[in-house]
Design a protein around this motif. Structure first.
Motif, PDB file in Angstrom:
ATOM      1  N   ARG A 172     -13.611   6.883  -5.720  1.00  0.00           N
ATOM      2  CA  ARG A 172     -14.313   5.603  -5.855  1.00  0.00           C
ATOM      3  C   ARG A 172     -15.683   5.702  -5.180  1.00  0.00           C
ATOM      4  NH1 ARG A 172     -11.000   0.522  -4.239  1.00  0.00           N
ATOM      5  NH2 ARG A 172     -10.937   1.559  -2.210  1.00  0.00           N
ATOM      6  N   VAL A 230     -12.162   2.553  -9.381  1.00  0.00           N
ATOM      7  CA  VAL A 230     -11.231   3.641  -9.047  1.00  0.00           C
ATOM      8  C   VAL A 230     -11.084   4.536 -10.263  1.00  0.00           C
ATOM      9  CG1 VAL A 230      -8.871   4.218  -8.374  1.00  0.00           C
ATOM     10  CG2 VAL A 230     -10.010   2.228  -7.357  1.00  0.00           C
ATOM     11  N   SER A 260      -7.578   9.845  -6.617  1.00  0.00           N
ATOM     12  CA  SER A 260      -8.603   9.056  -7.316  1.00  0.00           C
ATOM     13  C   SER A 260      -9.887   9.071  -6.500  1.00  0.00           C
ATOM     14  CB  SER A 260      -8.139   7.609  -7.531  1.00  0.00           C
ATOM     15  OG  SER A 260      -7.026   7.558  -8.394  1.00  0.00           O
TER      16      SER A 260
END
Length: 319
Positions: free
Chosen positions: A232, A309, A230
């Motif tokens: 961010r 996220v 992920s």
């Protein structure tokens, strides 16, 4: 007129001549039969031809001994197995079959890792384990809360300006107990090289909390996971300045790059585990992640959304 006594020797000579001709004719006939039989030529001719062509010496049919039939225990149409493979006829191949037989437990990482820092795969490190109150599992790596609290803080030296963030570590105690933790925090000096400060929950898997400090060995893992990486963006990020973080990577992350008009530009990693683009280069564009083994993942379509996220569809290979 010659008498009968003078004609007898002539008859005997004719008789001998007839026999000689007959024997020669029979010999010629036998030779023709041998030559014209299946195979095209007598064995002696074929043997000589084979030797002249480089074939190994061979006994003639008259003197060749019949080869004994193989014993039942050794007769087999399959190739001969090596000693290791022959140890058990039912032993499965060394290479595991796809996911069906692959264990879900983490295994030590192996193989060359040209971009690894101080923590290298395939290496066992000696140290000590202490424990601290990890609370929700967040720490200097700024990953946020950890659901299982199997986390640890890496000593300042091996933390290497957050290069250890996200690494999975297998920790073993002298008792034989072991636990797998993820590095989410830094243990500042005087934590010595090799030392791990474990969450209380992780330390309790190795010894009682009253022990306080125990000798350990530890090594890097490349665990099995169904999760993907992920991305961010940090608080305050925009197209003009941004901090980018990768989460959930299986293997330690070595580089994060952004695409520019001339190629890829490598961003600087901070101690709090974000990669910074101070002039906004690449913010909101394509990203390229590289793990310590040199494997690269390209991520597109990640917009600048601070504190969000955003999952991807990629993950590094298990080593």
């Amino acid at each position: 007129m010659a008498s009968a006594s003078h004609r007898r020797p002539l008859r005997k000579r004719r008789t001998a001549l007839v026999w000689a001709v007959a024997v020669a004719a029979v010999g010629l006939l036998v030779s023709l039969v041998i030559v014209l039989r299946p195979g095209g030529e007598p064995d002696t001719v074929r043997t000589a031809a084979g030797t002249a062509a480089g074939a190994g010496p061979s006994a003639s049919p008259a003197t060749r001994r019949p080869t004994p039939a193989p014993k039942p225990s050794t007769a087999s149409p399959t190739p001969r197995r090596t000693p290791a493979a022959a140890a058990s006829a039912t032993t499965p191949p060394a290479r595991p079959a796809p996911a069906a037989t692959r264990s879900s437990a983490p295994r030590p990482a192996s193989g060359a890792a040209p971009l690894a820092g101080r923590i290298k795969p395939g290496t066992t490190y000696d140290g000590v384990a202490t424990h601290y109150d990890a609370k929700d599992g967040d720490g200097a790596c700024l990953y946020g809360p950890s659901p299982d609290l199997m986390v640890a803080a890496m000593n300042h030296t091996d933390y290497e300006t957050s290069r250890a963030c996200g690494a999975y570590i297998l920790v073993r105690a002298a008792s034989g107990a072991s636990v797998t933790v993820r590095i989410t925090n830094e243990c500042p000096l005087p934590c010595a090289p090799g030392q791990l400060d474990l969450s209380k929950e992780a330390f309790a898997k190795l010894a009682g909390l009253s022990a306080g400090r125990i000798p350990i060995t530890w090594s890097l893992l490349s665990p099995s996971t169904s999760d993907t990486v992920s991305i961010r963006y940090k608080t305050g990020s925009s197209p003009h300045w941004c901090g980018i973080q990768a989460l959930g990577h299986r293997n330690p992350l070595a580089r994060l790059e952004v695409r520019t008009g001339s190629g890829w530009s490598r961003l600087t990693r901070t101690e709090y585990n974000y990669f910074l683009s101070p002039d906004g280069t690449g913010c909101g564009g394509s990203l390229r992640l590289t793990d310590i083994y040199g494997e690269q993942l390209t991520v597109d379509g990640i917009a600048v959304r601070p504190d969000t996220v955003q999952p991807t569809r990629v993950q590094f290979t298990r080593r």
